[in-house]
Design an enzyme around this catalytic site. Structure first.
Site, PDB file in Angstrom:
ATOM      1  CB  SER A   1      -5.199  -1.720  -2.842  1.00 39.56           C
ATOM      2  OG  SER A   1      -5.765  -2.922  -2.977  1.00 39.56           O
TER       3      SER A   1
ATOM      4  CG  ASP B   1      -3.203  -8.011  -3.500  1.00 36.77           C
ATOM      5  OD1 ASP B   1      -2.132  -8.871  -3.147  1.00 36.77           O
ATOM      6  OD2 ASP B   1      -3.607  -7.400  -2.879  1.00 36.77           O
TER       7      ASP B   1
ATOM      8  CG  HIS C   1      -6.876 -10.995  -7.290  1.00 37.85           C
ATOM      9  ND1 HIS C   1      -6.301 -10.733  -8.558  1.00 37.85           N
ATOM     10  CD2 HIS C   1      -6.870 -12.144  -7.459  1.00 37.85           C
ATOM     11  CE1 HIS C   1      -6.090 -11.950  -9.384  1.00 37.85           C
ATOM     12  NE2 HIS C   1      -6.855 -12.960  -8.607  1.00 37.85           N
TER      13      HIS C   1
ATOM     14  CG  ASP D   1     -10.583 -14.909 -13.416  1.00 42.86           C
ATOM     15  OD1 ASP D   1      -9.950 -15.270 -12.457  1.00 42.86           O
ATOM     16  OD2 ASP D   1      -9.961 -14.295 -14.584  1.00 42.86           O
TER      17      ASP D   1
ATOM     18  CG  HIS E   1      -2.067  -1.208   1.002  1.00 44.72           C
ATOM     19  ND1 HIS E   1      -2.782  -1.459   2.122  1.00 44.72           N
ATOM     20  CD2 HIS E   1      -2.467  -1.697   0.040  1.00 44.72           C
ATOM     21  CE1 HIS E   1      -3.913  -2.411   1.468  1.00 44.72           C
ATOM     22  NE2 HIS E   1      -3.494  -2.685   0.400  1.00 44.72           N
TER      23      HIS E   1
HETATM   24  N1  SAM Z   1      -5.739  -5.994  -3.282  1.00 38.44           N
HETATM   25  C1  SAM Z   1      -6.486  -6.004  -1.713  1.00 38.44           C
HETATM   26  C2  SAM Z   1      -6.141  -4.993  -0.908  1.00 38.44           C
HETATM   27  O1  SAM Z   1      -4.618  -4.803  -0.808  1.00 38.44           O
HETATM   28  O2  SAM Z   1      -6.781  -4.515  -0.037  1.00 38.44           O
HETATM   29  C3  SAM Z   1      -6.515  -7.436  -1.060  1.00 38.44           C
HETATM   30  C4  SAM Z   1      -6.985  -8.513  -1.997  1.00 38.44           C
HETATM   31  S1  SAM Z   1      -7.025 -10.051  -1.325  1.00 38.44           S
HETATM   32  C5  SAM Z   1      -5.287 -10.431  -1.378  1.00 38.44           C
HETATM   33  C6  SAM Z   1      -7.289 -11.145  -2.701  1.00 38.44           C
HETATM   34  C7  SAM Z   1      -8.906 -10.949  -2.930  1.00 38.44           C
HETATM   35  O3  SAM Z   1      -9.059 -11.673  -4.306  1.00 38.44           O
HETATM   36  C8  SAM Z   1      -9.793 -11.709  -2.033  1.00 38.44           C
HETATM   37  O4  SAM Z   1     -10.817 -10.779  -1.754  1.00 38.44           O
HETATM   38  C9  SAM Z   1     -10.559 -13.061  -3.024  1.00 38.44           C
HETATM   39  O5  SAM Z   1     -11.871 -13.212  -2.558  1.00 38.44           O
HETATM   40  C10 SAM Z   1     -10.314 -12.373  -4.335  1.00 38.44           C
HETATM   41  N2  SAM Z   1     -10.216 -13.181  -5.589  1.00 38.44           N
HETATM   42  C11 SAM Z   1      -9.634 -14.664  -5.715  1.00 38.44           C
HETATM   43  N3  SAM Z   1      -9.616 -14.919  -6.705  1.00 38.44           N
HETATM   44  C12 SAM Z   1     -10.020 -14.147  -7.640  1.00 38.44           C
HETATM   45  C13 SAM Z   1     -10.301 -14.200  -8.875  1.00 38.44           C
HETATM   46  N4  SAM Z   1     -10.035 -15.272  -9.699  1.00 38.44           N
HETATM   47  N5  SAM Z   1     -10.928 -12.924  -9.371  1.00 38.44           N
HETATM   48  C14 SAM Z   1     -11.110 -11.704  -8.729  1.00 38.44           C
HETATM   49  N6  SAM Z   1     -11.028 -11.739  -7.355  1.00 38.44           N
HETATM   50  C15 SAM Z   1     -10.437 -13.097  -6.669  1.00 38.44           C
END
Ligand code: SAM
Length: 260
Positions: A97, A160, A42, A139, A19
């Site tokens: 983020s 991420d 993500h 996705d 961040h």
């Molecule tokens: N980027 C965020 C932050 O820094 O605040 C944290 C994200 S967290 C590490 C990953 C997220 O990706 C989770 O909420 C999960 O539900 C989601 N996720 C997992 N597989 C995914 C996919 N194929 N496409 C979109 N989101 C996905």
């Protein structure tokens, strides 16, 4: 079925690295009076309460953003963003983020966010409503490939993943190469964990072999969140790295190095 929930990890030392660098990149990119695209594959739920039982249970925020608050002087873009979010949502609030980015972007910029988990997606949609963000329950890499090259063409993409799907390590280099082919001016930042198993290492070798322009690979080490926990650091692999990030990365090296 996805089981990862970022509330257990929000504000941990990996978030601090990711961040802080994200805020420095966006601070630089928004200085120019030209619109940009922000894409996140993500996204998570966007806003976390660090007094929630899940966050308290792991204690990761206590070892993270709470412990290292004095690393960031008030004028630092990450500190400014934290202050704004606490003033809007209360002292125990921590921005994901998407909310950090939205707070720094301007009305002329465009925001696309992907989140697959139904509960996280519903929360994200609500948090992002005031910012006019496009929030997709899809996705993330599929969305990213379909948007590139985005309009506006300048911009930043944060990838991420939670790496719950172990094939992510094998498929990400190819995905990033394809994104860069379609969007050669885009800043693309991939977060990854540093693991005692070294599962991340072949992915990094494959990423380095792509020989992409303006790459900055920044890694920090920190004590594991719990005894025996396999994550001992975190990294960002950035393509077309904006100016100023290398200096901040060096500053973070010194700070993380003192953690022991
Ligand atoms: N980027 C965020 C932050 O820094 O605040 C944290 C994200 S967290 C590490 C990953 C997220 O990706 C989770 O909420 C999960 O539900 C989601 N996720 C997992 N597989 C995914 C996919 N194929 N496409 C979109 N989101 C996905």
């Amino acid at each position: 079925m996805l089981s990862y929930q970022h509330i257990y990890h929000a504000g941990n030392l990996a978030d601090v690295q990711k961040h802080a660098l994200l805020c420095v990149m966006l601070d630089y990119m928004t200085r120019k009076d030209k619109p940009l695209s922000y894409i996140e594959t993500h996204a998570g739920r966007g806003l976390y309460d660090l007094t929630a039982p899940e966050a308290v249970k792991t204690g990761e925020a206590a070892q993270g953003v709470i412990r290292v608050a004095d690393w960031f002087p008030p004028e630092h873009p990450y500190a400014r963003a934290l202050t704004q979010v606490r003033s809007d949502h209360g002292d125990s609030a921590y921005p994901g983020s998407p909310l950090l980015a939205a707070g720094m972007l301007r009305p002329m910029d465009s925001i696309h966010l992907a989140e697959l988990h139904p509960r996280e997606f519903a929360a994200l949609k609500q948090v992002m409503r005031p910012f006019g963000a496009h929030v997709h329950q899809q996705d993330g890499l599929e969305l990213a490939q379909s948007l590139c090259p985005p309009t506006p063409r300048r911009g930043l993409m944060l990838i991420d993943p939670s790496y719950e799907v172990k094939t992510d390590y094998a498929t990400l280099p190819g995905q990033i190469a394809a994104l860069h082919r379609k969007w050669n001016v885009g800043v693309i930042a991939l977060w990854y964990p540093i693991l005692t198993t070294n599962a991340h290492k072949p992915m990094l070798r494959a990423l380095e072999a792509l020989d992409l322009p303006g790459v900055l690979r920044h890694e920090v080490r920190f004590p594991p969140a719990r005894a025996g926990h396999g994550m001992v650091g975190s990294g960002l692999f950035i393509v077309n790295t904006p100016w100023g990030v290398a200096d901040e990365a060096k500053r973070l090296d010194g700070l993380f190095g003192r953690l022991g």
